[in-house]
Design a protein around this motif. Structure first.
Motif, PDB file in Angstrom:
ATOM      1  N   LEU A  82      -4.804   2.776  -6.794  1.00 52.87           N
ATOM      2  CA  LEU A  82      -5.162   3.381  -5.669  1.00 52.87           C
ATOM      3  C   LEU A  82      -6.245   2.672  -5.287  1.00 52.87           C
ATOM      4  CD1 LEU A  82      -5.149   6.284  -4.312  1.00 52.87           C
ATOM      5  CD2 LEU A  82      -6.884   7.331  -6.054  1.00 52.87           C
ATOM      6  N   PHE A  83      -7.494   1.948  -6.522  1.00 48.21           N
ATOM      7  CA  PHE A  83      -8.968   1.443  -5.677  1.00 48.21           C
ATOM      8  C   PHE A  83      -8.315   0.435  -4.745  1.00 48.21           C
ATOM      9  CE2 PHE A  83     -11.985  -1.952  -6.374  1.00 48.21           C
ATOM     10  CZ  PHE A  83     -12.564  -1.434  -6.247  1.00 48.21           C
ATOM     11  N   MET A  84      -7.076  -0.041  -5.855  1.00 50.19           N
ATOM     12  CA  MET A  84      -7.056  -1.699  -4.928  1.00 50.19           C
ATOM     13  C   MET A  84      -6.405  -1.424  -3.759  1.00 50.19           C
ATOM     14  SD  MET A  84      -6.020  -4.674  -7.849  1.00 50.19           S
ATOM     15  CE  MET A  84      -5.199  -3.535  -8.384  1.00 50.19           C
ATOM     16  N   VAL A  85      -5.653  -0.173  -3.385  1.00 48.26           N
ATOM     17  CA  VAL A  85      -4.448  -0.355  -2.369  1.00 48.26           C
ATOM     18  C   VAL A  85      -4.948   0.050  -1.144  1.00 48.26           C
ATOM     19  CG1 VAL A  85      -2.450   1.095  -1.115  1.00 48.26           C
ATOM     20  CG2 VAL A  85      -2.444  -0.720  -3.281  1.00 48.26           C
ATOM     21  N   GLY A  86      -6.449   1.270  -1.035  1.00 45.60           N
ATOM     22  CA  GLY A  86      -7.566   1.814  -0.532  1.00 45.60           C
ATOM     23  C   GLY A  86      -8.325   0.825  -0.105  1.00 45.60           C
ATOM     24  N   ALA A  87      -8.567  -0.052  -0.585  1.00 45.33           N
ATOM     25  CA  ALA A  87     -10.314  -1.308  -0.062  1.00 45.33           C
ATOM     26  C   ALA A  87      -8.982  -2.022   0.271  1.00 45.33           C
ATOM     27  CB  ALA A  87     -10.066  -1.638  -1.610  1.00 45.33           C
ATOM     28  N   VAL A  88      -8.083  -2.478   0.332  1.00 44.60           N
ATOM     29  CA  VAL A  88      -7.014  -3.939   1.593  1.00 44.60           C
ATOM     30  C   VAL A  88      -6.886  -2.709   2.001  1.00 44.60           C
ATOM     31  CG1 VAL A  88      -4.857  -4.378   1.459  1.00 44.60           C
ATOM     32  CG2 VAL A  88      -5.994  -4.882  -0.934  1.00 44.60           C
ATOM     33  N   LEU A  89      -6.454  -1.736   3.095  1.00 42.35           N
ATOM     34  CA  LEU A  89      -5.470  -0.842   3.451  1.00 42.35           C
ATOM     35  C   LEU A  89      -7.198   0.004   4.390  1.00 42.35           C
ATOM     36  CD1 LEU A  89      -4.497   1.207   5.996  1.00 42.35           C
ATOM     37  CD2 LEU A  89      -4.511   2.827   4.163  1.00 42.35           C
ATOM     38  N   ALA A  90      -8.516  -0.238   3.733  1.00 42.94           N
ATOM     39  CA  ALA A  90     -10.033   0.157   3.924  1.00 42.94           C
ATOM     40  C   ALA A  90      -9.999  -1.242   5.355  1.00 42.94           C
ATOM     41  CB  ALA A  90     -11.063   0.376   3.550  1.00 42.94           C
ATOM     42  N   ALA A  91      -9.996  -2.010   4.691  1.00 42.50           N
ATOM     43  CA  ALA A  91     -10.808  -3.838   5.297  1.00 42.50           C
ATOM     44  C   ALA A  91      -9.812  -4.211   6.270  1.00 42.50           C
ATOM     45  CB  ALA A  91     -10.373  -4.707   3.879  1.00 42.50           C
ATOM     46  N   MET A  92      -7.960  -3.730   6.619  1.00 41.24           N
ATOM     47  CA  MET A  92      -7.384  -4.302   7.809  1.00 41.24           C
ATOM     48  C   MET A  92      -7.653  -3.703   8.818  1.00 41.24           C
ATOM     49  SD  MET A  92      -3.518  -5.329   5.656  1.00 41.24           S
ATOM     50  CE  MET A  92      -3.223  -3.668   4.992  1.00 41.24           C
ATOM     51  N   ALA A  93      -8.227  -2.026   8.373  1.00 39.90           N
ATOM     52  CA  ALA A  93      -8.198  -0.969   8.590  1.00 39.90           C
ATOM     53  C   ALA A  93      -9.656  -0.945   9.917  1.00 39.90           C
ATOM     54  CB  ALA A  93      -8.460   0.648   9.039  1.00 39.90           C
ATOM     55  N   LEU A  94     -10.531  -1.894   9.391  1.00 39.30           N
ATOM     56  CA  LEU A  94     -11.842  -1.821   9.886  1.00 39.30           C
ATOM     57  C   LEU A  94     -11.624  -3.450  10.436  1.00 39.30           C
ATOM     58  CD1 LEU A  94     -14.744  -0.661   9.981  1.00 39.30           C
ATOM     59  CD2 LEU A  94     -14.971  -2.256   8.016  1.00 39.30           C
ATOM     60  N   ALA A  95     -11.097  -4.188  10.478  1.00 36.27           N
ATOM     61  CA  ALA A  95     -10.336  -5.688  11.341  1.00 36.27           C
ATOM     62  C   ALA A  95     -10.201  -5.236  12.404  1.00 36.27           C
ATOM     63  CB  ALA A  95     -10.086  -6.558  10.407  1.00 36.27           C
ATOM     64  N   GLY A 117      -9.980  -2.481  14.375  1.00 32.85           N
ATOM     65  CA  GLY A 117     -10.587  -0.743  14.768  1.00 32.85           C
ATOM     66  C   GLY A 117     -10.384   0.413  14.745  1.00 32.85           C
ATOM     67  N   ARG A 118      -9.154   0.250  13.355  1.00 31.56           N
ATOM     68  CA  ARG A 118      -8.795   1.664  13.142  1.00 31.56           C
ATOM     69  C   ARG A 118      -9.283   2.896  12.315  1.00 31.56           C
ATOM     70  NH1 ARG A 118      -2.157   0.785  13.397  1.00 31.56           N
ATOM     71  NH2 ARG A 118      -2.421   2.946  14.045  1.00 31.56           N
ATOM     72  N   PHE A 119      -9.945   3.874  12.970  1.00 34.06           N
ATOM     73  CA  PHE A 119     -11.275   4.311  11.799  1.00 34.06           C
ATOM     74  C   PHE A 119     -10.534   5.120  11.095  1.00 34.06           C
ATOM     75  CE2 PHE A 119     -13.372   8.463  11.421  1.00 34.06           C
ATOM     76  CZ  PHE A 119     -15.115   8.287  10.467  1.00 34.06           C
ATOM     77  N   SER A 120      -9.208   6.151  11.639  1.00 36.79           N
ATOM     78  CA  SER A 120      -8.681   7.410  10.748  1.00 36.79           C
ATOM     79  C   SER A 120      -8.040   6.538   9.671  1.00 36.79           C
ATOM     80  CB  SER A 120      -7.097   7.583  11.599  1.00 36.79           C
ATOM     81  OG  SER A 120      -6.685   6.712  12.083  1.00 36.79           O
ATOM     82  N   LEU A 121      -7.189   4.971   9.216  1.00 35.77           N
ATOM     83  CA  LEU A 121      -6.897   4.224   8.634  1.00 35.77           C
ATOM     84  C   LEU A 121      -7.762   4.080   8.178  1.00 35.77           C
ATOM     85  CD1 LEU A 121      -3.379   2.757   9.722  1.00 35.77           C
ATOM     86  CD2 LEU A 121      -3.291   4.589   8.725  1.00 35.77           C
ATOM     87  N   PHE A 122      -9.181   3.310   8.498  1.00 32.45           N
ATOM     88  CA  PHE A 122     -10.191   3.112   7.460  1.00 32.45           C
ATOM     89  C   PHE A 122     -11.142   4.366   7.096  1.00 32.45           C
ATOM     90  CE2 PHE A 122     -14.679   3.165   7.089  1.00 32.45           C
ATOM     91  CZ  PHE A 122     -15.260   2.282   6.181  1.00 32.45           C
ATOM     92  N   GLY A 123     -10.534   4.907   6.691  1.00 28.40           N
ATOM     93  CA  GLY A 123     -10.940   5.914   6.626  1.00 28.40           C
ATOM     94  C   GLY A 123     -10.220   6.781   5.057  1.00 28.40           C
ATOM     95  N   MET A 124      -8.632   6.724   5.501  1.00 25.06           N
ATOM     96  CA  MET A 124      -7.884   6.939   4.427  1.00 25.06           C
ATOM     97  C   MET A 124      -8.285   6.075   3.674  1.00 25.06           C
ATOM     98  SD  MET A 124      -3.848   7.403   4.887  1.00 25.06           S
ATOM     99  CE  MET A 124      -3.896   8.305   6.956  1.00 25.06           C
ATOM    100  N   GLY A 125      -7.897   4.596   3.528  1.00 21.05           N
ATOM    101  CA  GLY A 125      -8.578   3.770   2.927  1.00 21.05           C
ATOM    102  C   GLY A 125      -9.981   4.238   2.011  1.00 21.05           C
ATOM    103  N   LEU A 126     -10.955   3.755   2.451  1.00 20.93           N
ATOM    104  CA  LEU A 126     -12.256   3.912   1.301  1.00 20.93           C
ATOM    105  C   LEU A 126     -12.163   4.962   1.298  1.00 20.93           C
ATOM    106  CD1 LEU A 126     -15.208   2.765   1.676  1.00 20.93           C
ATOM    107  CD2 LEU A 126     -15.404   4.797   3.535  1.00 20.93           C
ATOM    108  N   VAL A 127     -11.809   6.591   1.679  1.00 22.61           N
ATOM    109  CA  VAL A 127     -11.723   6.989   0.549  1.00 22.61           C
ATOM    110  C   VAL A 127     -10.755   7.492  -0.304  1.00 22.61           C
ATOM    111  CG1 VAL A 127     -11.232   9.764   0.398  1.00 22.61           C
ATOM    112  CG2 VAL A 127     -12.683   9.166   2.570  1.00 22.61           C
ATOM    113  N   ALA A 128      -9.151   6.649  -0.644  1.00 23.10           N
ATOM    114  CA  ALA A 128      -8.658   6.402  -0.862  1.00 23.10           C
ATOM    115  C   ALA A 128      -9.159   5.505  -2.553  1.00 23.10           C
ATOM    116  CB  ALA A 128      -7.561   6.077  -1.116  1.00 23.10           C
TER     117      ALA A 128
END
Length: 266
Positions: A194-207, A209-220
């Motif tokens: 959960l930590f690694m998948v969320g971190a990867v999702l947050a990093a990709m989303a931030l790059a 510019g997709r805030f909703s996916l970034f928030g989802m990944g960061l919380v996960a």
């Protein structure tokens, strides 16, 4: 009213009314649907999406009512969810409705959750049912993410991509989250995942510019790492300090990311 007068009205009459209502809504929608296009179409009427949604929901209610009252599919009743999902997906593409697409994908995920197909029984006859549901959720989530990527890459209904991507990632993260309370070995694996998948999702989303996916990944990622830390240090005061400090940091990170994505899009 229907429940109290079921014997007087009769199941056939109730089913007929449901089908008639669904047909009326869908026929009105199809008459007002703009010409088909792989691009985004503007809504021809203020109530267009809502009447289309009403038609889809009434169709689903009619199918469910017929299945409960007359059981035409018997033990394979779950397949009516697959039929409903394909029907809603076809309408979503034809009428260019992201709202109905989200319904179609949700029903498909529900079908995978309750499917009683022989193939699934053959694969999972010796496995825990919870594990089967998790694997189904992850595979379905990956399928939705892949669908969104394919739509965006091909340029056909590319505006459907956010619907598929968000629902897909949500299924994946919820499946991983459901396992963090498992026994020591499996639970630790799910927490790290959960930590690694969320971190990867947050990093990709931030790059991107997709805030909703970034928030989802960061919380996960935060939930995953918090579960690891609290499990490693089972102290109440430390837990309080951890969540007070890191929770504030997560909120600040969300606010900064939101501002950054707003500035990038403007």
């Amino acid at each position: 009213l229907v429940r109290q007068n079921l014997d007087r009205i009769g199941p056939v009459a109730i089913a007929a009314v449901l089908w008639a209502g669904a047909a009326a809504a869908l026929l009105w929608t199809l008459r007002h649907t703009p010409p088909f296009s792989w691009g985004e179409s503007s809504s021809p009427h203020l109530a267009f999406d809502y009447i289309l949604l009403l038609g889809v929901l009434l169709t689903g209610a009619a199918l469910a009512y017929v299945e409960v009252q007359f059981t035409p599919l018997g033990a394979a009743w779950g397949y009516h969810l697959l039929v409903m999902s394909l029907f809603a997906a076809a309408l979503a593409v034809r009428c260019d409705s992201r709202m109905v697409l989200s319904i179609a994908l949700s029903i498909f995920a529900a079908w995978r959750g309750v499917s009683a197909s022989l193939l699934e029984r053959a694969f999972w006859s010796g496995r825990d049912a919870t594990g089967s549901l998790r694997v189904n959720a992850v595979v379905t989530g990956l399928l939705f993410v892949g669908l969104g990527f394919g739509l965006a890459r091909s340029g056909r209904k590319a505006h459907f991509e956010p619907v598929a991507a968000h629902l897909g990632w949500l299924l994946i993260l919820v499946a991983l989250f459901s396992g963090i309370a498992e026994g020591e070995g499996a639970g630790t694996g799910f927490r790290w995942a959960l930590f690694m998948v969320g971190a990867v999702l947050a990093a990709m989303a931030l790059a991107r510019g997709r805030f909703s996916l970034f928030g989802m990944g960061l919380v996960a990622a935060y939930v995953g790492v918090s579960a690891l830390v609290v499990r490693a240090v089972p102290d109440a005061f430390f837990g309080f300090v951890w969540f007070a400090g890191t929770g504030t940091a997560v909120l600040v990170g969300l606010l900064l990311a939101y501002r950054a994505t707003r500035e990038r899009s403007s």
